[in-house]
Design an enzyme around this catalytic site. Structure first.
Site, PDB file in Angstrom:
ATOM      1  N   CYS A 280      -5.924  -1.169   3.606  1.00 19.89           N
ATOM      2  CA  CYS A 280      -4.597  -0.692   4.015  1.00 19.89           C
ATOM      3  C   CYS A 280      -3.959  -1.572   5.085  1.00 19.89           C
ATOM      4  O   CYS A 280      -2.819  -2.026   4.948  1.00 19.89           O
ATOM      5  CB  CYS A 280      -4.658   0.773   4.449  1.00 19.89           C
ATOM      6  N   HIS A 328      -5.010   5.214   8.737  1.00 29.62           N
ATOM      7  CA  HIS A 328      -4.390   4.724   7.500  1.00 29.62           C
ATOM      8  C   HIS A 328      -2.972   4.266   7.790  1.00 29.62           C
ATOM      9  O   HIS A 328      -2.285   4.821   8.654  1.00 29.62           O
ATOM     10  CB  HIS A 328      -4.373   5.817   6.426  1.00 29.62           C
ATOM     11  N   HIS A 340       1.249   1.290  -0.238  1.00 31.16           N
ATOM     12  CA  HIS A 340       0.007   1.248   0.548  1.00 31.16           C
ATOM     13  C   HIS A 340      -1.176   0.935  -0.357  1.00 31.16           C
ATOM     14  O   HIS A 340      -1.094   1.059  -1.586  1.00 31.16           O
ATOM     15  CB  HIS A 340      -0.207   2.566   1.307  1.00 31.16           C
TER      16      HIS A 340
END
Length: 365
Positions: A280, A328, A340
């Site tokens: 990520c 994240h 993402h």
């Protein structure tokens, strides 16, 4: 006669328990109770419902993301420590070379003095046919000697300082390597948990087709929703339509968004920063690097690399972060959506910003 009778023994109660026997009985009963409790617990493990299995998988995805970011941070610090150690070694080699040159000069001076017979300066002055020249040479000898000695002492001091720095860097590197190894072990453990949970989910899907997808699939990084769900294409058309009215605030942000679009469909891989795969924070770092902006490596450092923006002020290119531990990150592209890298086994895709617990957003410079 009475004196020769055996003493009358107390009648033993067959139901009485002697102290030693009582202790043994107590321990045995306690052990049996404990064993029963454990066996009962094992036998009474609840059968997880589909929703519980999905919630467990989502939790494991979050743990995996946190472990990956922690590992990335340790690896980044280790790499910097290694570079610093190499620099210190090179500097040490250069200063050692200078020290050796100074020692050679000092040795030449000492040899010249030895060959001159190491005569007392007063006697040399008295016997020299050129007294003025003798005084001048003596002064030069003293000056050269002082300068050489000072140079040697200076280089020695520098070498000692560099040796100290090198030792400290070496200890730091060893410490970071140990931490990196520990984080790698943690990552392996999380992978094992993920494999177990996903195996459960696959078995659930085998018995209940569709149980692992759709609206009830959870809200973790790997949750499937909308056009970007795994197995339904990369979702370009739907997401582009959603974001059609959004405009990046700067040319750099526009380039970062374009890079993220170009990464759609590429796999998530632990610690990857592109161009073939990403995690990520690796995706967001690579996207902004393509726009000429250097971001830190991890989610918990990227959140400090820009101006904070409110959720209501999001613009394409902004970094959006999730979960209380900021584990994240994605890139906002407009229309309430982001691009993402979701999780192991997934691919770079679109997702809605409201899929996960929002932790903040920043706009890189």
């Amino acid at each position: 006669m009475a004196a020769h009778r055996k003493p009358k023994q107390a009648r033993r109660n067959p139901f009485a328990v002697r102290p030693a026997a009582r202790t043994a009985t107590t321990l045995a009963l306690a052990g049996a109770a404990t064993a029963t409790a454990f066996n009962g617990t094992a036998a009474a493990d609840p059968v997880l419902t589909p929703a519980q299995i999905k919630a467990r998988v989502d939790q494991l995805y979050q743990e995996a993301e946190a472990a990956t970011e922690a590992y990335n941070g340790a690896k980044d610090r280790t790499d910097r420590a290694r570079e610093e150690l190499d620099r210190l070694r090179d500097e040490t080699a250069r200063r050692t070379e200078r020290l050796n040159a100074s020692r050679s000069v000092l040795g030449a001076v000492a040899g010249a003095q030895y060959r001159a017979g190491a005569v007392d300066p007063a006697i040399r002055f008295a016997l020299d046919s050129d007294p003025d020249g003798c005084l001048e040479r003596a002064a030069i000898d003293r000056l050269v000697g002082r300068r050489t000695a000072a140079a040697v002492m200076d280089v020695r001091g520098q070498l000692a300082a560099v040796d100290g720095l090198r030792d400290r860097a070496g200890r730091q590197f060893e410490d970071l390597r140990e931490r990196r190894d520990e984080l790698a072990r943690r990552k392996t453990e999380v992978r094992r948990k993920l494999a177990t949970a996903e195996g459960m989910l696959k078995r659930l899907e085998a018995t209940e087709p569709g149980a692992g997808t759709g609206a009830g699939a959870g809200t973790g990084p790997g949750a499937a929703s909308g056009p970007g769900a795994p197995g339904r294409g990369d979702g370009r058309a739907g997401a582009v339509a959603d974001a059609a009215g959004a405009t990046a605030p700067t040319p750099r942000a526009a380039r970062a968004v374009a890079y993220a679009y170009g990464a759609l469909g590429k796999p998530y891989v632990w610690g990857a920063t592109g161009p073939a795969s990403y995690d990520c924070s690796g995706l967001t770092q690579a996207a902004w690097r393509a726009a000429g902006v250097s971001l830190p490596r991890t989610t918990y450092t990227q959140i400090g690399a820009g101006r904070r923006v409110a959720r209501s002020e999001l613009a394409p290119g902004d970094l959006v972060f999730f979960y209380p531990g900021v584990t994240h990150v994605g890139m906002y592209v407009g229309g309430g959506r982001m691009i993402h890298a979701p999780r192991p086994g997934g691919v770079v895709r679109f997702a809605r910003v409201d899929e996960m617990p929002f932790a903040g957003a920043v706009r890189p410079a």
